[in-house]
Design a protein around this motif. Structure first.
Motif, PDB file in Angstrom:
ATOM      1  N   LEU A  65       0.827  -1.200   0.000  1.00 32.61           N
ATOM      2  CA  LEU A  65       0.000   0.000   0.000  1.00 32.61           C
ATOM      3  C   LEU A  65       0.869   1.261   0.000  1.00 32.61           C
ATOM      4  O   LEU A  65       0.639   2.174  -0.790  1.00 32.61           O
ATOM      5  CB  LEU A  65      -0.946   0.014   1.197  1.00 32.61           C
ATOM      6  N   THR A  66       1.862   1.308   0.880  1.00 33.42           N
ATOM      7  CA  THR A  66       2.720   2.491   0.928  1.00 33.42           C
ATOM      8  C   THR A  66       3.529   2.645  -0.348  1.00 33.42           C
ATOM      9  O   THR A  66       3.744   3.761  -0.815  1.00 33.42           O
ATOM     10  CB  THR A  66       3.660   2.468   2.148  1.00 33.42           C
ATOM     11  N   ASP A  67       3.942   1.534  -0.926  1.00 31.53           N
ATOM     12  CA  ASP A  67       4.703   1.623  -2.176  1.00 31.53           C
ATOM     13  C   ASP A  67       3.807   2.053  -3.335  1.00 31.53           C
ATOM     14  O   ASP A  67       4.241   2.758  -4.239  1.00 31.53           O
ATOM     15  CB  ASP A  67       5.397   0.299  -2.493  1.00 31.53           C
ATOM     16  N   PHE A  68       2.544   1.653  -3.297  1.00 32.44           N
ATOM     17  CA  PHE A  68       1.599   2.067  -4.336  1.00 32.44           C
ATOM     18  C   PHE A  68       1.301   3.566  -4.227  1.00 32.44           C
ATOM     19  O   PHE A  68       1.285   4.284  -5.218  1.00 32.44           O
ATOM     20  CB  PHE A  68       0.307   1.248  -4.225  1.00 32.44           C
ATOM     21  N   ARG A  73       9.962   2.456  -3.290  1.00 28.49           N
ATOM     22  CA  ARG A  73      10.866   1.413  -3.730  1.00 28.49           C
ATOM     23  C   ARG A  73      11.518   1.736  -5.069  1.00 28.49           C
ATOM     24  O   ARG A  73      12.636   1.339  -5.330  1.00 28.49           O
ATOM     25  CB  ARG A  73      10.078   0.095  -3.829  1.00 28.49           C
ATOM     26  N   GLY A  74      10.808   2.423  -5.916  1.00 31.88           N
ATOM     27  CA  GLY A  74      11.319   2.704  -7.254  1.00 31.88           C
ATOM     28  C   GLY A  74      11.072   1.520  -8.170  1.00 31.88           C
ATOM     29  O   GLY A  74      10.556   0.489  -7.758  1.00 31.88           O
ATOM     30  N   PRO A  75      11.454   1.662  -9.437  1.00 37.18           N
ATOM     31  CA  PRO A  75      11.206   0.571 -10.390  1.00 37.18           C
ATOM     32  C   PRO A  75      12.136  -0.616 -10.134  1.00 37.18           C
ATOM     33  O   PRO A  75      13.240  -0.448  -9.623  1.00 37.18           O
ATOM     34  CB  PRO A  75      11.509   1.212 -11.747  1.00 37.18           C
ATOM     35  N   TYR A 179      11.666  -7.554  -0.558  1.00 36.18           N
ATOM     36  CA  TYR A 179      10.973  -6.737  -1.556  1.00 36.18           C
ATOM     37  C   TYR A 179      11.800  -5.507  -1.919  1.00 36.18           C
ATOM     38  O   TYR A 179      11.915  -5.144  -3.071  1.00 36.18           O
ATOM     39  CB  TYR A 179       9.602  -6.319  -1.005  1.00 36.18           C
ATOM     40  N   ALA A 180      12.371  -4.868  -0.911  1.00 30.19           N
ATOM     41  CA  ALA A 180      13.074  -3.588  -1.121  1.00 30.19           C
ATOM     42  C   ALA A 180      14.455  -3.747  -1.752  1.00 30.19           C
ATOM     43  O   ALA A 180      14.922  -2.828  -2.424  1.00 30.19           O
ATOM     44  CB  ALA A 180      13.202  -2.847   0.212  1.00 30.19           C
TER      45      ALA A 180
END
Length: 182
Positions: A65-68, A73-75, A179-180
């Motif tokens: 959610l925060t990344d959306f 995070r970036g591409p 993920y990061a």
């Protein structure tokens, strides 16, 4: 015998593995010397499966959610990974995504959390204080990312408190860093 300075730089893949390993070892030794119990104080106990899965889902939901909403995070960019030797990539994943979270959680939500609770501080204060301290360890990130990390730190602290197991925040943290790191 002197250690080459290139080994000590944080960008060195060996340092990404050796530093968290050293932090884990030092934390466990100091905890033992100070009479902390691995199960009682550090909460190194097996969590029940259902709460573990629920906290992991909550952590992954916060992460996505925060990344959306704020693409922190970036591409996904695999070019740097392809340009380096396999052992460098493996060391990076091992150090940043596995050993780093174990070290950080042992210190922050293991030793520090239990000491603050033993001092009689309320759970909410301990969760907020450890989240704040932990988020400040990431001071080289932007303020938005530090705020997201603080929110995640609150989740980690609550998971530690409610499950009474450090393994839950460790696994939540590992999933976040996996993920990061890419």
């Amino acid at each position: 015998m002197s250690v080459p300075t290139s080994i000590l730089t944080l960008s060195n893949p060996a340092a990404k593995v050796l530093l968290p390993l050293a932090a884990i070892a030092v934390t466990l030794v100091l905890s033992r010397v100070r009479g902390l119990s691995p199960t009682q104080d550090l909460a190194l106990v097996r969590p029940p499966l259902r709460p573990l899965l629920l906290w992991l889902i909550l952590a992954l939901s916060w992460m996505l959610l925060t990344d959306f909403l704020l693409p922190w995070r970036g591409p996904f960019n695999f070019i740097p990974w392809q340009a380096q030797p396999l052992w460098v990539s493996l060391a990076r994943v091992l150090g940043v995504a596995v050993l780093g979270p174990i070290a950080e959680e042992l210190v922050v939500r293991g030793a520090i959390f239990s000491r603050l609770r033993a001092a009689g501080l309320p759970v909410g204060v301990v969760v907020a204080a450890t989240a704040a301290g932990w988020s400040l360890l990431h001071i080289d990130y932007t303020s938005i990312v530090i705020a997201i990390i603080f929110g995640f730190g609150l989740l980690l602290g609550l998971a530690r408190h409610y499950t009474r197991s450090l393994w839950v925040p460790i696994l939540m943290h590992i999933s976040w860093n996996l993920y990061a790191v890419w």
